[in-house]
Design a protein around this motif. Structure first.
Motif, short mmCIF file in Angstrom:
data_model
loop_
_atom_site.label_atom_id
_atom_site.label_comp_id
_atom_site.label_asym_id
_atom_site.label_seq_id
_atom_site.Cartn_x
_atom_site.Cartn_y
_atom_site.Cartn_z
N ARG A 74 0.85 -1.19 0.00
CA ARG A 74 0.00 0.00 0.00
C ARG A 74 0.88 1.23 0.00
N LEU A 75 0.58 2.17 -0.84
CA LEU A 75 1.28 3.46 -0.84
C LEU A 75 0.87 4.20 0.42
N GLY A 76 1.83 4.58 1.24
CA GLY A 76 1.52 5.31 2.46
C GLY A 76 1.26 4.43 3.66
N GLY A 77 1.25 3.14 3.51
CA GLY A 77 1.07 2.23 4.63
C GLY A 77 -0.30 2.30 5.27
N ASP A 78 -0.34 2.02 6.57
CA ASP A 78 -1.61 1.97 7.28
C ASP A 78 -2.28 3.34 7.38
N GLY A 79 -1.48 4.38 7.47
CA GLY A 79 -2.06 5.73 7.56
C GLY A 79 -2.91 6.07 6.35
N PHE A 80 -2.50 5.59 5.20
CA PHE A 80 -3.26 5.87 3.99
C PHE A 80 -4.57 5.10 3.94
N ALA A 81 -4.65 4.01 4.68
CA ALA A 81 -5.91 3.26 4.75
C ALA A 81 -7.01 4.11 5.37
N ASP A 84 -8.28 6.45 2.68
CA ASP A 84 -9.20 5.70 1.83
C ASP A 84 -10.57 5.59 2.49
N PHE A 85 -10.57 5.23 3.75
CA PHE A 85 -11.81 5.02 4.50
C PHE A 85 -12.65 6.30 4.54
N PHE A 86 -12.06 7.39 4.99
CA PHE A 86 -12.82 8.63 5.12
C PHE A 86 -13.14 9.25 3.76
N ASP A 88 -13.66 7.61 0.94
CA ASP A 88 -14.76 6.83 0.36
C ASP A 88 -16.10 7.22 0.98
N LYS A 89 -16.10 7.47 2.28
CA LYS A 89 -17.35 7.87 2.95
C LYS A 89 -17.84 9.20 2.40
N VAL A 90 -16.95 10.19 2.34
CA VAL A 90 -17.33 11.53 1.89
C VAL A 90 -17.81 11.50 0.45
N ILE A 91 -17.09 10.83 -0.41
CA ILE A 91 -17.46 10.79 -1.83
C ILE A 91 -18.77 10.04 -2.03
N SER A 92 -18.96 8.94 -1.33
CA SER A 92 -20.22 8.20 -1.51
C SER A 92 -21.41 9.03 -1.05
N TYR A 93 -21.27 9.75 0.05
CA TYR A 93 -22.38 10.61 0.50
C TYR A 93 -22.62 11.75 -0.49
N MET A 94 -21.56 12.30 -1.05
CA MET A 94 -21.73 13.37 -2.01
C MET A 94 -22.43 12.86 -3.27
N LEU A 95 -22.09 11.68 -3.72
CA LEU A 95 -22.75 11.11 -4.89
C LEU A 95 -24.22 10.83 -4.61
N ALA A 96 -24.51 10.34 -3.41
CA ALA A 96 -25.90 10.06 -3.05
C ALA A 96 -26.73 11.34 -3.03
N SER A 148 -16.46 1.76 -0.11
CA SER A 148 -16.36 2.26 1.26
C SER A 148 -16.35 1.10 2.26
N VAL A 149 -17.17 0.11 2.02
CA VAL A 149 -17.18 -1.07 2.88
C VAL A 149 -15.84 -1.80 2.76
N PHE A 150 -15.34 -1.93 1.54
CA PHE A 150 -14.05 -2.58 1.34
C PHE A 150 -12.94 -1.84 2.08
N SER A 151 -12.96 -0.50 2.02
CA SER A 151 -11.90 0.26 2.69
C SER A 151 -12.02 0.14 4.21
N SER A 152 -13.24 -0.03 4.72
CA SER A 152 -13.37 -0.23 6.17
C SER A 152 -12.81 -1.59 6.58
N LEU A 153 -12.92 -2.58 5.71
CA LEU A 153 -12.37 -3.89 6.01
C LEU A 153 -10.84 -3.88 5.93
N SER A 154 -10.28 -2.91 5.22
CA SER A 154 -8.83 -2.83 5.05
C SER A 154 -8.16 -2.00 6.14
N LEU A 155 -8.93 -1.43 7.04
CA LEU A 155 -8.33 -0.64 8.12
C LEU A 155 -7.44 -1.53 8.98
N PRO A 156 -6.36 -0.96 9.50
CA PRO A 156 -5.51 -1.77 10.38
C PRO A 156 -6.27 -2.17 11.64
#
Length: 160
Positions: A74-81, A84-86, A88-96, A148-156
């Motif tokens: 992963r580019l940026g390691g765990d911090g970048f996860a 991704d998580f936040f 994905d949340k913001v973009i999905s809500y904006m699209l909705a 967004s669900v996938f990125s939450s599963l990828s959190l450290p």
């Protein structure tokens, strides 16, 4: 004690979901941008802006997913996860909300035009294109929510 097993999703599946998201957003933006008269409404402008911002974010995430798929890191390691998580949340809500704004204005505009007796083939064509664009934006939201669900599963995983 060993950390719990990761439930992260395959990078290939994540990449496919991102590509489908981008495709839905791209077609939505093209349909809306080629519809004459859309820029007279703030709701349709917001719908267009949310689609464009969603596309930019999805392109970035697709590139990062390709990097992860090709290198295994992963580019940026765990911090970048967390980004991704936040993100994905913001973009999905904006699209909705962009899709909801488009659907809501289309319904209200159709009712208003019918009440005034001005509902003709031009108005019907415009509203159909707006609804198609909002539908594709909603599909983009659905796949973005899956990401967004996938990125939450990828959190450290925290081990206490």
């Amino acid at each position: 004690m060993a950390p719990p097993p990761s439930m992260a999703v395959s990078p290939l599946v994540a990449l496919i979901v991102r590509i489908v998201t981008f495709g839905g957003l791209l077609i939505s933006v093209i349909v809306l941008a080629t519809t004459t008269g859309f820029n007279e409404s703030y709701a349709f402008r917001y719908m267009l802006a949310s689609g464009v911002i969603g596309m930019a974010y999805t392109i970035l995430q697709t590139a990062l997913t390709l990097f992860y798929l090709s290198t295994g890191n992963r580019l940026g390691g765990d911090g970048f996860a967390f980004l991704d998580f936040f993100g994905d949340k913001v973009i999905s809500y904006m699209l909705a909300t962009g899709a909801a704004a488009g659907f809501g204005l289309s319904v209200d505009l159709a009712r208003l035009l019918q009440a005034q007796g001005n509902f003709n083939s031009t108005a019907e064509s415009f509203l159909q294109k707006a609804n198609v664009s909002a539908s594709l934006l909603f599909i983009g939201f659905l796949f973005s929510a899956i990401s967004s669900v996938f990125s939450s599963l990828s959190l450290p995983k925290r081990v206490d």
